[in-house]
Structure formats: C-alpha cells, structure tokens
Design a protein around this motif. Sequence first.
Motif, PDB file in Angstrom:
ATOM      1  N   LYS A 204       0.710  -1.211  -0.131  1.00  0.00           N
ATOM      2  CA  LYS A 204      -0.034  -0.055   0.048  1.00  0.00           C
ATOM      3  C   LYS A 204       0.848   1.175  -0.065  1.00  0.00           C
ATOM      4  CE  LYS A 204      -4.051  -1.786   2.375  1.00  0.00           C
ATOM      5  NZ  LYS A 204      -4.930  -1.681   3.318  1.00  0.00           N
ATOM      6  N   HIS A 205       2.167   1.236   0.639  1.00  0.00           N
ATOM      7  CA  HIS A 205       2.979   2.268   0.753  1.00  0.00           C
ATOM      8  C   HIS A 205       4.182   2.229   0.030  1.00  0.00           C
ATOM      9  CE1 HIS A 205      -0.081   4.099   3.502  1.00  0.00           C
ATOM     10  NE2 HIS A 205       0.014   2.974   3.949  1.00  0.00           N
ATOM     11  N   THR A 206       4.679   0.858  -0.538  1.00  0.00           N
ATOM     12  CA  THR A 206       5.887   0.273  -1.137  1.00  0.00           C
ATOM     13  C   THR A 206       5.931  -0.103  -2.467  1.00  0.00           C
ATOM     14  OG1 THR A 206       6.409  -0.231   1.358  1.00  0.00           O
ATOM     15  CG2 THR A 206       7.844  -0.823  -0.445  1.00  0.00           C
ATOM     16  N   LEU A 207       6.682   0.688  -3.101  1.00  0.00           N
ATOM     17  CA  LEU A 207       6.907   0.262  -4.437  1.00  0.00           C
ATOM     18  C   LEU A 207       8.009  -0.742  -4.582  1.00  0.00           C
ATOM     19  CD1 LEU A 207       6.405   0.696  -7.597  1.00  0.00           C
ATOM     20  CD2 LEU A 207       8.130   2.702  -7.372  1.00  0.00           C
ATOM     21  N   ILE A 208       7.838  -1.829  -5.197  1.00  0.00           N
ATOM     22  CA  ILE A 208       8.752  -2.903  -5.440  1.00  0.00           C
ATOM     23  C   ILE A 208       9.116  -2.701  -6.817  1.00  0.00           C
ATOM     24  CG2 ILE A 208       9.598  -5.246  -5.234  1.00  0.00           C
ATOM     25  CD1 ILE A 208       7.400  -5.594  -3.146  1.00  0.00           C
ATOM     26  N   GLU A 209      10.475  -2.536  -7.229  1.00  0.00           N
ATOM     27  CA  GLU A 209      10.993  -2.387  -8.382  1.00  0.00           C
ATOM     28  C   GLU A 209      12.041  -3.365  -8.648  1.00  0.00           C
ATOM     29  OE1 GLU A 209       9.290   0.315  -9.886  1.00  0.00           O
ATOM     30  OE2 GLU A 209      10.791   1.435 -10.436  1.00  0.00           O
ATOM     31  N   TYR A 210      11.913  -4.023 -10.021  1.00  0.00           N
ATOM     32  CA  TYR A 210      12.802  -5.173 -10.545  1.00  0.00           C
ATOM     33  C   TYR A 210      13.518  -4.708 -11.761  1.00  0.00           C
ATOM     34  CZ  TYR A 210       9.631  -7.300  -7.460  1.00  0.00           C
ATOM     35  OH  TYR A 210       8.600  -7.771  -6.259  1.00  0.00           O
ATOM     36  N   PHE A 211      14.914  -4.835 -11.945  1.00  0.00           N
ATOM     37  CA  PHE A 211      15.831  -4.583 -12.693  1.00  0.00           C
ATOM     38  C   PHE A 211      16.793  -5.562 -13.114  1.00  0.00           C
ATOM     39  CE2 PHE A 211      14.765  -0.607 -10.503  1.00  0.00           C
ATOM     40  CZ  PHE A 211      14.214   0.027 -11.582  1.00  0.00           C
ATOM     41  N   THR A 212      16.978  -5.828 -14.495  1.00  0.00           N
ATOM     42  CA  THR A 212      17.990  -6.957 -15.143  1.00  0.00           C
ATOM     43  C   THR A 212      19.163  -6.126 -15.325  1.00  0.00           C
ATOM     44  OG1 THR A 212      16.959  -6.818 -17.116  1.00  0.00           O
ATOM     45  CG2 THR A 212      16.265  -8.419 -15.803  1.00  0.00           C
ATOM     46  N   ASP A 213      19.063  -4.916 -15.583  1.00  0.00           N
ATOM     47  CA  ASP A 213      20.358  -4.044 -16.008  1.00  0.00           C
ATOM     48  C   ASP A 213      20.504  -3.094 -14.637  1.00  0.00           C
ATOM     49  OD1 ASP A 213      21.852  -2.031 -16.880  1.00  0.00           O
ATOM     50  OD2 ASP A 213      20.638  -1.836 -18.780  1.00  0.00           O
ATOM     51  N   PRO A 214      21.909  -3.525 -14.165  1.00  0.00           N
ATOM     52  CA  PRO A 214      22.330  -2.635 -13.059  1.00  0.00           C
ATOM     53  C   PRO A 214      22.461  -1.080 -13.374  1.00  0.00           C
ATOM     54  CG  PRO A 214      23.793  -4.271 -13.715  1.00  0.00           C
ATOM     55  CD  PRO A 214      23.130  -4.574 -14.845  1.00  0.00           C
ATOM     56  N   SER A 215      22.738  -0.782 -14.532  1.00  0.00           N
ATOM     57  CA  SER A 215      22.897   0.793 -14.831  1.00  0.00           C
ATOM     58  C   SER A 215      21.338   1.470 -14.748  1.00  0.00           C
ATOM     59  CB  SER A 215      23.587   0.894 -16.071  1.00  0.00           C
ATOM     60  OG  SER A 215      24.952   0.544 -16.230  1.00  0.00           O
ATOM     61  N   GLU A 216      20.554   0.613 -15.261  1.00  0.00           N
ATOM     62  CA  GLU A 216      19.065   1.159 -15.219  1.00  0.00           C
ATOM     63  C   GLU A 216      18.442   1.136 -13.800  1.00  0.00           C
ATOM     64  OE1 GLU A 216      14.794  -0.184 -16.600  1.00  0.00           O
ATOM     65  OE2 GLU A 216      16.329  -1.120 -17.682  1.00  0.00           O
ATOM     66  N   ALA A 217      19.195   0.102 -12.910  1.00  0.00           N
ATOM     67  CA  ALA A 217      18.863   0.082 -11.541  1.00  0.00           C
ATOM     68  C   ALA A 217      19.267   1.432 -10.805  1.00  0.00           C
ATOM     69  CB  ALA A 217      19.180  -0.960 -10.961  1.00  0.00           C
ATOM     70  N   PHE A 218      20.593   1.742 -11.243  1.00  0.00           N
ATOM     71  CA  PHE A 218      21.234   2.882 -10.370  1.00  0.00           C
ATOM     72  C   PHE A 218      20.532   4.148 -10.911  1.00  0.00           C
ATOM     73  CE2 PHE A 218      24.748   6.006 -10.204  1.00  0.00           C
ATOM     74  CZ  PHE A 218      24.965   6.022  -8.993  1.00  0.00           C
ATOM     75  N   ILE A 219      20.153   4.457 -12.059  1.00  0.00           N
ATOM     76  CA  ILE A 219      19.564   5.640 -12.348  1.00  0.00           C
ATOM     77  C   ILE A 219      17.902   5.615 -11.993  1.00  0.00           C
ATOM     78  CG2 ILE A 219      18.103   6.588 -14.356  1.00  0.00           C
ATOM     79  CD1 ILE A 219      20.580   5.290 -16.406  1.00  0.00           C
ATOM     80  N   ASN A 220      17.372   4.412 -11.743  1.00  0.00           N
ATOM     81  CA  ASN A 220      15.905   4.855 -11.057  1.00  0.00           C
ATOM     82  C   ASN A 220      16.267   4.629  -9.555  1.00  0.00           C
ATOM     83  OD1 ASN A 220      13.507   4.078 -12.947  1.00  0.00           O
ATOM     84  ND2 ASN A 220      15.406   3.135 -13.844  1.00  0.00           N
ATOM     85  N   ILE A 221      17.350   4.444  -8.891  1.00  0.00           N
ATOM     86  CA  ILE A 221      17.569   4.487  -7.409  1.00  0.00           C
ATOM     87  C   ILE A 221      17.726   6.148  -7.246  1.00  0.00           C
ATOM     88  CG2 ILE A 221      19.464   4.385  -5.553  1.00  0.00           C
ATOM     89  CD1 ILE A 221      19.677   1.407  -6.872  1.00  0.00           C
ATOM     90  N   ASP A 222      18.439   6.920  -7.968  1.00  0.00           N
ATOM     91  CA  ASP A 222      18.663   8.034  -8.207  1.00  0.00           C
ATOM     92  C   ASP A 222      17.338   8.809  -8.229  1.00  0.00           C
ATOM     93  OD1 ASP A 222      21.277   8.048  -7.800  1.00  0.00           O
ATOM     94  OD2 ASP A 222      21.750   8.830  -9.685  1.00  0.00           O
ATOM     95  N   ALA A 223      16.338   8.333  -9.245  1.00  0.00           N
ATOM     96  CA  ALA A 223      14.974   9.267  -9.554  1.00  0.00           C
ATOM     97  C   ALA A 223      14.132   8.888  -8.222  1.00  0.00           C
ATOM     98  CB  ALA A 223      14.493   8.390 -10.477  1.00  0.00           C
ATOM     99  N   LEU A 224      14.346   7.644  -7.527  1.00  0.00           N
ATOM    100  CA  LEU A 224      13.319   7.592  -6.351  1.00  0.00           C
ATOM    101  C   LEU A 224      13.796   8.386  -5.269  1.00  0.00           C
ATOM    102  CD1 LEU A 224      13.301   3.659  -6.368  1.00  0.00           C
ATOM    103  CD2 LEU A 224      11.404   5.155  -6.869  1.00  0.00           C
ATOM    104  N   VAL A 225      15.457   8.497  -5.007  1.00  0.00           N
ATOM    105  CA  VAL A 225      15.600   9.253  -4.052  1.00  0.00           C
ATOM    106  C   VAL A 225      15.383  10.715  -4.176  1.00  0.00           C
ATOM    107  CG1 VAL A 225      17.745  10.359  -3.017  1.00  0.00           C
ATOM    108  CG2 VAL A 225      17.528   7.631  -3.245  1.00  0.00           C
ATOM    109  N   GLU A 226      15.328  11.041  -5.323  1.00  0.00           N
ATOM    110  CA  GLU A 226      15.107  12.733  -5.989  1.00  0.00           C
ATOM    111  C   GLU A 226      13.714  12.698  -5.820  1.00  0.00           C
ATOM    112  OE1 GLU A 226      16.112  13.704  -9.878  1.00  0.00           O
ATOM    113  OE2 GLU A 226      18.234  13.069  -9.544  1.00  0.00           O
ATOM    114  N   GLU A 227      12.676  11.894  -5.787  1.00  0.00           N
ATOM    115  CA  GLU A 227      11.206  11.880  -5.559  1.00  0.00           C
ATOM    116  C   GLU A 227      10.758  11.839  -4.208  1.00  0.00           C
ATOM    117  OE1 GLU A 227       8.961   9.074  -7.971  1.00  0.00           O
ATOM    118  OE2 GLU A 227      10.349   9.790  -9.448  1.00  0.00           O
ATOM    119  N   LYS A 228      11.876  11.620  -3.176  1.00  0.00           N
ATOM    120  CA  LYS A 228      11.687  11.526  -1.672  1.00  0.00           C
ATOM    121  C   LYS A 228      10.873  10.320  -1.382  1.00  0.00           C
ATOM    122  CE  LYS A 228      13.295  15.913  -0.941  1.00  0.00           C
ATOM    123  NZ  LYS A 228      14.566  16.066  -1.627  1.00  0.00           N
ATOM    124  N   ILE A 229      11.243   9.288  -2.096  1.00  0.00           N
ATOM    125  CA  ILE A 229      10.646   8.012  -1.726  1.00  0.00           C
ATOM    126  C   ILE A 229      11.987   7.380  -1.145  1.00  0.00           C
ATOM    127  CG2 ILE A 229      10.072   5.933  -2.533  1.00  0.00           C
ATOM    128  CD1 ILE A 229       8.676   7.206  -4.830  1.00  0.00           C
TER     129      ILE A 229
END
Length: 136
Positions: A32-57
């Motif tokens: 309800k309060h948690t997004l679970i993200e799955y990545f096969t590409d480490p570079s894509e994961a790294f970019i998305n981690i940055d985006a999540l942090v920027e979105e204050k998640i």
Amino acid sequence: MDTIKYAVVCVDDDPFILQMLAFQLTKVVNQKHTLIEYFTDPSEAFINIDALVEEKIDIIFIIVDYQMPEMTGAQLIRAIKSKHPGLKCIMLSGQANPISVEELLKDEMLVSFIAKPWNEEVLFQAIQPIIESLEA
C-alpha cells in the motif's frame, strides 16, 4: 488513495530470480505504501535509484546479485553507497567472489549476504529487521 512512501529495489540479470523475489517479497512488504522495483540491468537500476531518492521515496533496501554481465554486484553496491551511503544493501548470489563480499561486509556496505539457492525464511530473516526499523 494510498501514497507511496517507500521502495524496495531488486537487481538480478535473471528474470526468473526476480519473479521468485517478487513472489516472496509481496508476502512481507506492505505494498500500500511501498513500490517494489525489479531490474535486470544494473545501470538502469542505478538511474532509477537516483530518481526514487529525488522523488523523496525512502528506499528500504536493495537486493543485488553479484554476477551480472555489465558490472558485478559489488561494483553496483559501491556506486550506490558512494552516492547514497545510507541505503541498505543485501547481496543474493550463487557465484559471488568471497573476497569481494568480505570487503563489502568489512566496509559496512552490506547488511547481509544470502547464498543462492536461498530459503525464503533466510531472506525474511535478513529483511525483517530492516522493515521493523521503519515501524519503530
């Protein structure tokens, strides 16, 4: 409507492993309060981690495989921790370099290491204290 406050990120080049993690994590992570993200590409994961942090998640934890084509899990964890030192990382691997894992543990970059094939209970034991720390 529930607001997403948290995220969990899983990175493994094997989609089957990500499917197993998805099945198991949905048993213990409040979606309800948690997004679970799955990545096969480490570079894509790294970019998305940055985006999540920027979105204050708040990222609760990151599960990373060691052996991946583009970079090792150790390299990914070091890159993540250099930019976001407070993030909690778990390595889930069947082919990890023991020296690299030991260095990550010594440098306090890993919360835990779980060997593949893993037991669901072992995974839960590793993540439960992290989840409980959110509720405290």
